[in-house]
Scaffold this motif. Sequence first.
Motif, PDB file in Angstrom:
ATOM      1  N   VAL A   1       0.840  -1.200   0.000  1.00 35.23           N
ATOM      2  CA  VAL A   1       0.000   0.000   0.000  1.00 35.23           C
ATOM      3  C   VAL A   1       0.876   1.251   0.000  1.00 35.23           C
TER       4      VAL A   1
ATOM      5  N   ILE B   1       0.935   4.307  -2.718  1.00 32.04           N
ATOM      6  CA  ILE B   1       0.732   5.713  -2.348  1.00 32.04           C
ATOM      7  C   ILE B   1       1.887   6.560  -2.863  1.00 32.04           C
TER       8      ILE B   1
ATOM      9  N   ARG C   1       1.726   7.249  -6.443  1.00 33.21           N
ATOM     10  CA  ARG C   1       0.582   8.109  -6.782  1.00 33.21           C
ATOM     11  C   ARG C   1      -0.483   7.406  -7.630  1.00 33.21           C
ATOM     12  N   TYR C   2      -0.790   6.164  -7.215  1.00 36.77           N
ATOM     13  CA  TYR C   2      -1.890   5.452  -7.854  1.00 36.77           C
ATOM     14  C   TYR C   2      -3.197   6.051  -7.346  1.00 36.77           C
ATOM     15  N   PRO C   3      -4.278   5.915  -8.110  1.00 36.18           N
ATOM     16  CA  PRO C   3      -5.582   6.408  -7.649  1.00 36.18           C
ATOM     17  C   PRO C   3      -5.998   5.681  -6.356  1.00 36.18           C
ATOM     18  N   ARG C   4      -6.792   6.363  -5.531  1.00 34.84           N
ATOM     19  CA  ARG C   4      -7.181   5.797  -4.232  1.00 34.84           C
ATOM     20  C   ARG C   4      -7.955   4.488  -4.392  1.00 34.84           C
ATOM     21  N   LYS C   5      -8.834   4.429  -5.364  1.00 32.14           N
ATOM     22  CA  LYS C   5      -9.617   3.211  -5.581  1.00 32.14           C
ATOM     23  C   LYS C   5      -8.694   2.039  -5.916  1.00 32.14           C
ATOM     24  N   THR C   6      -7.735   2.261  -6.789  1.00 30.15           N
ATOM     25  CA  THR C   6      -6.771   1.214  -7.162  1.00 30.15           C
ATOM     26  C   THR C   6      -5.935   0.809  -5.956  1.00 30.15           C
ATOM     27  N   THR C   7      -5.493   1.779  -5.174  1.00 26.82           N
ATOM     28  CA  THR C   7      -4.689   1.493  -3.992  1.00 26.82           C
ATOM     29  C   THR C   7      -5.501   0.671  -2.995  1.00 26.82           C
ATOM     30  N   PHE C   8      -6.755   1.049  -2.776  1.00 29.89           N
ATOM     31  CA  PHE C   8      -7.606   0.334  -1.833  1.00 29.89           C
ATOM     32  C   PHE C   8      -7.848  -1.109  -2.276  1.00 29.89           C
TER      33      PHE C   8
END
Length: 180
Positions: free
Chosen positions: A21, A25, A28-35
């Motif tokens: 994770v 972060i 700088r991946y999108p939050r949805k992809t990171t989640f």
Amino acid sequence: MKDIIFSEWQFVTVFFTMIAVLAMIIGRYPRKTTFISGILAFFFNLAAVSFLIYLNTFPDQSQPDATSTSREEEEVDIEDRLNEVYEDNKYRTANKELVAIVEPINENGNMTSHVYVKNFHQTWAFHGEVRVAIYDENNEIIHEEIFDISLDSGETKQIDSDFGNPHFDWFRYAFYPEEN
């Protein structure tokens, strides 16, 4: 199964998930992809670590070295041998209070393999099965058998007196409690 999933070694799963994770972060991946990737990384790591823990909870034992102690001619103290195996495995196995050994015994010039089991737990009895297998130097199974057993607390039992070839390299055992 609970011993595997709730093992202290599962902290490795949390550690690797946090690294994955954190890397997303920083990247700088999108939050949805990171989640979503974080959840998938957690389950992948959980499965991988659980598999490694499972492999280490299935104990293997080496046969005593006959050249150094000549156990064939000596009287073998089964209780001492069971205690030795118990001490070797008590931090590595899920059923650490239950021990099995395959011991070659010389009876009137005839070598046979005897199987003994012991319940080291002071209060609980065990009812279920034990799988015992002996292996050659190439790690191939020579003989394998499953026994139905019942052991009271602290009880030692001989469950087989002719367990195949007494000239094996090592043995492995696993206890399976009966399901209610």
